[in-house]
Design a protein around this motif. Structure first.
Motif, mmCIF file in Angstrom:
data_model
loop_
_atom_site.group_PDB
_atom_site.id
_atom_site.type_symbol
_atom_site.label_atom_id
_atom_site.label_comp_id
_atom_site.label_asym_id
_atom_site.label_seq_id
_atom_site.Cartn_x
_atom_site.Cartn_y
_atom_site.Cartn_z
ATOM 1 N N SER A 164 38.675 39.151 39.799
ATOM 2 C CA SER A 164 37.522 38.354 40.237
ATOM 3 C C SER A 164 37.516 38.161 41.752
ATOM 4 O O SER A 164 36.456 38.156 42.382
ATOM 5 C CB SER A 164 37.548 36.988 39.555
ATOM 6 O OG SER A 164 37.524 37.142 38.151
ATOM 7 N N ASP A 184 37.800 25.322 41.688
ATOM 8 C CA ASP A 184 36.589 24.670 41.152
ATOM 9 C C ASP A 184 36.889 23.886 39.877
ATOM 10 O O ASP A 184 36.135 22.987 39.504
ATOM 11 C CB ASP A 184 35.512 25.738 40.874
ATOM 12 C CG ASP A 184 36.005 26.811 39.903
ATOM 13 O OD1 ASP A 184 35.698 26.731 38.707
ATOM 14 O OD2 ASP A 184 36.722 27.744 40.342
ATOM 15 N N LYS A 220 42.710 37.847 39.805
ATOM 16 C CA LYS A 220 42.875 38.925 40.794
ATOM 17 C C LYS A 220 41.633 39.816 40.868
ATOM 18 O O LYS A 220 41.096 40.071 41.940
ATOM 19 C CB LYS A 220 44.102 39.786 40.447
ATOM 20 C CG LYS A 220 45.406 39.017 40.439
ATOM 21 C CD LYS A 220 46.579 39.898 40.068
ATOM 22 C CE LYS A 220 46.503 40.469 38.669
ATOM 23 N NZ LYS A 220 46.509 39.442 37.595
HETATM 24 P P1 GDP Z 1 43.142 38.910 36.463
HETATM 25 O O1 GDP Z 1 43.751 39.194 35.131
HETATM 26 O O2 GDP Z 1 44.140 38.257 37.385
HETATM 27 O O3 GDP Z 1 42.499 40.099 37.094
HETATM 28 O O4 GDP Z 1 42.016 37.789 36.227
HETATM 29 P P2 GDP Z 1 40.420 37.976 36.102
HETATM 30 O O5 GDP Z 1 39.809 38.208 37.433
HETATM 31 O O6 GDP Z 1 40.128 38.954 35.032
HETATM 32 O O7 GDP Z 1 39.985 36.503 35.647
HETATM 33 C C1 GDP Z 1 40.447 35.926 34.443
HETATM 34 C C2 GDP Z 1 39.443 34.896 33.965
HETATM 35 O O8 GDP Z 1 39.395 33.806 34.887
HETATM 36 C C3 GDP Z 1 38.014 35.426 33.858
HETATM 37 O O9 GDP Z 1 37.400 34.844 32.743
HETATM 38 C C4 GDP Z 1 37.357 34.942 35.131
HETATM 39 O O10 GDP Z 1 35.973 34.775 34.953
HETATM 40 C C5 GDP Z 1 38.072 33.621 35.362
HETATM 41 N N1 GDP Z 1 38.141 33.264 36.789
HETATM 42 C C6 GDP Z 1 38.585 34.038 37.810
HETATM 43 N N2 GDP Z 1 38.510 33.385 38.979
HETATM 44 C C7 GDP Z 1 38.007 32.159 38.701
HETATM 45 C C8 GDP Z 1 37.688 31.006 39.497
HETATM 46 O O11 GDP Z 1 37.852 30.958 40.725
HETATM 47 N N3 GDP Z 1 37.205 29.904 38.833
HETATM 48 C C9 GDP Z 1 37.018 29.912 37.480
HETATM 49 N N4 GDP Z 1 36.530 28.793 36.928
HETATM 50 N N5 GDP Z 1 37.305 30.974 36.702
HETATM 51 C C10 GDP Z 1 37.787 32.080 37.300
#
Ligand code: GDP
Ligand code: MG
Length: 181
Positions: free
Chosen positions: A25, A130, A23
Motif C-alpha cells: 500500500s 489513521d 508495504k
Molecule cells: P503488505 O502485506 O505489507 O504488503 O500489506 P498491504 O499493503 O497488502 O496491506 C495490508 C492491509 O492493510 C490491506 O487491507 C490494506 O488496505 C491495509 N492498509 C495498508 N496501509 C494502511 C493504512 O495506512 N491504514 C489503514 N487503515 N489500512 C492500511
C-alpha cells in the motif's frame, strides 16, 4: 527525458516488514497516488519506479522493492539486499509487527552494508496511524530513543490510506543516500 547535462542515479529502496503491515500500500501510494482497502497478498518479487528531478544536475530513479511474499520466511535471500537501503514498516495496531522490526533490521544489516562497512540508511515507518483515532493502537515505546538505539536515521507515523508522511519518509531516505556521496 534526461538532458545531456543531467546524470542519473539509480536508488533501490527495500520496503521491509511483516505481512499485512502495508508495504504494498505504501509503494502504491507513493508511486501511483492511490490506496485500496482490498487486501491482496503479494506474490513474487516486484518493484515500482518513481523518477525524481533531484537538482539541475541529477535525476534520481527510485526503485521501491516490495519484499513480496518473503515475509513468511522472516528473512530474505542475500542477493535481494544488494545495493539497497531500507524502509522498515510496522503496523501501529499490531505490537507483534513492531517487535519484528529489529529482526528485519538485523537481517538487513547482516546482508548489506555501505562501501565503508557502515549500515545502510534505514527509516522506520509506523504505518496505519489513521487507526489511532479509532482507539486501535496499543501504546508504543518512545520511538525517538528506539531509533537512536537501533540505528535508524528517522521515524515517521504514516498512513498509506490517508497519505500521511509517506512522501516525507521516503524523501528522508533519499536525502540521506544522496548526501553520502
Ligand atoms: P503488505 O502485506 O505489507 O504488503 O500489506 P498491504 O499493503 O497488502 O496491506 C495490508 C492491509 O492493510 C490491506 O487491507 C490494506 O488496505 C491495509 N492498509 C495498508 N496501509 C494502511 C493504512 O495506512 N491504514 C489503514 N487503515 N489500512 C492500511
Ligand atoms: Mg504486499
Amino acid at each position: 527525458p534526461v538532458s545531456a547535462m543531467q546524470q542519473e542515479r539509480l536508488l533501490k529502496v527495500l520496503v521491509i516488514g511483516d505481512l499485512g503491515v502495508g508495504k504494498t500500500s505504501i509503494i502504491t501510494r507513493y508511486v501511483h497516488q492511490v490506496f485500496s482497502q482490498h487486501y491482496r497478498a503479494t506474490i513474487g518479487v516486484d518493484f515500482a519506479l518513481r523518477v525524481l528531478d533531484w537538482d539541475h544536475k541529477t535525476v534520481v530513479r527510485l526503485q521501491l522493492w516490495d519484499i513480496a511474499g518473503q515475509e513468511r520466511y522472516g528473512h530474505m535471500t542475500r542477493v535481494y539486499y544488494r545495493e539497497a537501503v531500507g524502509a522498515l514498516v510496522f503496523d501501529m495496531t499490531r505490537m507483534s509487527t513492531f517487535q519484528a522490526v529489529l529482526k528485519w533490521k538485523g537481517d538487513l544489516d547482516s546482508k548489506v552494508a555501505l562501501g565503508n562497512g557502515r549500515p545502510v540508511p534505514a527509516v522506520l515507518l509506523a504505518n496505519k496511524c489513521d487507526q489511532r483515532a479509532q482507539g486501535l493502537c496499543p501504546k508504543l515505546p518512545k520511538l525517538e530513543a528506539f531509533c537512536r538505539d537501533s540505528g535508524f536515521i528517522g521515524w515517521y507515523e504514516t498512513s498509506a490510506k490517508d497519505d500521511t508522511n509517506i512522501e516525507a519518509a521516503i524523501m528522508c531516505l533519499v536525502r540521506s543516500i544522496m548526501s553520502l556521496e
